[in-house]
Write a protein that holds these residues in place. Structure first.
Motif, PDB file in Angstrom:
ATOM      1  N   ARG A  89       0.820  -1.209   0.000  1.00 54.97           N
ATOM      2  CA  ARG A  89       0.000   0.000   0.000  1.00 54.97           C
ATOM      3  C   ARG A  89       0.853   1.259   0.000  1.00 54.97           C
ATOM      4  O   ARG A  89       0.511   2.256  -0.637  1.00 54.97           O
ATOM      5  N   LEU A  90       1.994   1.210   0.694  1.00 52.64           N
ATOM      6  CA  LEU A  90       2.897   2.347   0.698  1.00 52.64           C
ATOM      7  C   LEU A  90       3.415   2.626  -0.708  1.00 52.64           C
ATOM      8  O   LEU A  90       3.471   3.784  -1.146  1.00 52.64           O
ATOM      9  N   ARG A  91       3.785   1.573  -1.416  1.00 53.35           N
ATOM     10  CA  ARG A  91       4.259   1.754  -2.794  1.00 53.35           C
ATOM     11  C   ARG A  91       3.170   2.407  -3.653  1.00 53.35           C
ATOM     12  O   ARG A  91       3.454   3.336  -4.429  1.00 53.35           O
ATOM     13  N   VAL A 153       5.246  -1.880   9.434  1.00 54.25           N
ATOM     14  CA  VAL A 153       6.123  -2.377  10.504  1.00 54.25           C
ATOM     15  C   VAL A 153       5.393  -3.446  11.310  1.00 54.25           C
ATOM     16  O   VAL A 153       5.958  -4.501  11.638  1.00 54.25           O
ATOM     17  N   ASP A 154       4.128  -3.190  11.606  1.00 52.45           N
ATOM     18  CA  ASP A 154       3.351  -4.127  12.413  1.00 52.45           C
ATOM     19  C   ASP A 154       3.132  -5.462  11.702  1.00 52.45           C
ATOM     20  O   ASP A 154       3.112  -6.510  12.360  1.00 52.45           O
ATOM     21  N   ASP A 155       2.948  -5.428  10.369  1.00 54.66           N
ATOM     22  CA  ASP A 155       2.701  -6.696   9.667  1.00 54.66           C
ATOM     23  C   ASP A 155       3.991  -7.351   9.172  1.00 54.66           C
ATOM     24  O   ASP A 155       3.960  -8.431   8.554  1.00 54.66           O
ATOM     25  N   GLY A 156       5.137  -6.699   9.421  1.00 52.81           N
ATOM     26  CA  GLY A 156       6.419  -7.297   9.084  1.00 52.81           C
ATOM     27  C   GLY A 156       6.914  -7.035   7.680  1.00 52.81           C
ATOM     28  O   GLY A 156       8.003  -7.488   7.309  1.00 52.81           O
ATOM     29  N   ASN A 160      11.826  -2.299  11.084  1.00 50.89           N
ATOM     30  CA  ASN A 160      11.615  -1.396  12.202  1.00 50.89           C
ATOM     31  C   ASN A 160      12.406  -0.108  11.985  1.00 50.89           C
ATOM     32  O   ASN A 160      13.632  -0.095  12.070  1.00 50.89           O
ATOM     33  N   ILE A 161      11.709   0.972  11.677  1.00 54.72           N
ATOM     34  CA  ILE A 161      12.348   2.231  11.309  1.00 54.72           C
ATOM     35  C   ILE A 161      11.731   3.364  12.100  1.00 54.72           C
ATOM     36  O   ILE A 161      10.710   3.196  12.772  1.00 54.72           O
ATOM     37  N   ASP A 162      12.343   4.542  12.019  1.00 51.15           N
ATOM     38  CA  ASP A 162      11.758   5.749  12.582  1.00 51.15           C
ATOM     39  C   ASP A 162      10.673   6.220  11.608  1.00 51.15           C
ATOM     40  O   ASP A 162      10.971   6.684  10.503  1.00 51.15           O
ATOM     41  N   ILE A 163       9.422   6.069  12.008  1.00 47.95           N
ATOM     42  CA  ILE A 163       8.294   6.340  11.118  1.00 47.95           C
ATOM     43  C   ILE A 163       8.296   7.788  10.643  1.00 47.95           C
ATOM     44  O   ILE A 163       8.122   8.075   9.448  1.00 47.95           O
ATOM     45  N   ILE A 204      11.180   2.601  -1.561  1.00 51.44           N
ATOM     46  CA  ILE A 204      10.694   1.360  -0.970  1.00 51.44           C
ATOM     47  C   ILE A 204      11.849   0.442  -0.590  1.00 51.44           C
ATOM     48  O   ILE A 204      11.839  -0.219   0.453  1.00 51.44           O
ATOM     49  N   ASP A 205      12.886   0.406  -1.434  1.00 47.62           N
ATOM     50  CA  ASP A 205      14.038  -0.463  -1.141  1.00 47.62           C
ATOM     51  C   ASP A 205      14.699  -0.068   0.171  1.00 47.62           C
ATOM     52  O   ASP A 205      15.349  -0.899   0.819  1.00 47.62           O
ATOM     53  N   GLY A 206      14.536   1.161   0.597  1.00 46.74           N
ATOM     54  CA  GLY A 206      15.155   1.616   1.824  1.00 46.74           C
ATOM     55  C   GLY A 206      14.427   1.208   3.081  1.00 46.74           C
ATOM     56  O   GLY A 206      14.997   1.276   4.183  1.00 46.74           O
ATOM     57  N   VAL A 207      13.152   0.784   2.947  1.00 47.09           N
ATOM     58  CA  VAL A 207      12.385   0.431   4.146  1.00 47.09           C
ATOM     59  C   VAL A 207      11.847  -0.991   4.137  1.00 47.09           C
ATOM     60  O   VAL A 207      11.366  -1.471   5.173  1.00 47.09           O
TER      61      VAL A 207
END
Length: 209
Positions: A89-91, A153-156, A160-163, A204-207
């Motif tokens: 969804r982010l993409r 982050v929650d669904d894996g 784990n990043i600084d949102i 996206i590759d960064g997160v």
């Protein structure tokens, strides 16, 4: 979506072409160098027609800014709820955002100019309140991405990043399109889509988890 839009934007009285023309002028010349005369001349109309809707250049700038934000919400909100993991969804949201930045290049350039104006505090108290409202809308837009980043982050699907920092970095990279992107005369929708996907893939590759 943006609430409390100016009535003049929705009553069908015909100022859409003023906004389109003003957006082009502000994008090309910047706020300070643009005058109502410039907008009227480019529109092929009298200054009186513009002043019928707007009492000042600043009010016109703010309405162009508001319209630019509205178009971003219209692009991103529909894809926010698609099926899939957070990263999927982010993409989709980032791609929609990038496409909106290119499709509405003049309006989105004004949105970015408005952020700089807010930081410089180059406004009167009344104008500052209006600009504060617009910046609050922009923060709500950023909040959409923070929400989906957290869900990823929650669904894996997102590590784990600084949102907050991640959202700002991603949106900043896409917003930079307003500085360097100018459509080619033979550019197609597919060309813009391919460019958007290349930009988003880097983000996206960064997160990705």
């Amino acid at each position: 979506m943006i609430e409390n839009r100016r009535q003049v934007r929705t009553d069908g009285t015909g100022n859409a072409d003023i906004l389109e023309t003003a957006a082009q002028c502000f994008m090309e010349q910047g706020f300070s160098a643009t005058s109502i005369d410039d907008v009227a001349r480019r529109l092929g109309a009298t200054k009186g027609r513009i002043y019928h809707y707007y009492s000042s250049k600043t009010d016109l700038f703010f309405d162009v800014h508001r319209e630019g934000l509205e178009r971003l919400f219209q692009a991103v909100e529909p894809v926010m709820g698609i099926e899939g993991s957070g990263v999927v969804r982010l993409r989709a949201m980032l791609t929609a955002h990038a496409m909106a930045m290119m499709t509405n290049a003049a309006f989105e350039a004004v949105v970015v100019q408005g952020v700089h104006m807010h930081r410089m505090a180059a406004t009167t108290p009344d104008q500052r309140r209006t600009l504060d409202d617009l910046i609050a809308i922009r923060r709500r837009f950023e909040g959409l991405f923070k929400q989906v980043l957290q869900e990823g982050v929650d669904d894996g699907s997102i590590r784990n990043i600084d949102i907050s920092i991640s959202a700002k970095a991603m949106l900043g990279a896409i917003n930079w399109l307003s500085v360097w992107y100018r459509p080619a005369s033979d550019e197609t929708e597919m060309d813009r889509q391919m460019l958007a996907e290349r930009i988003v893939t880097t983000q996206i590759d960064g997160v990705r988890s």
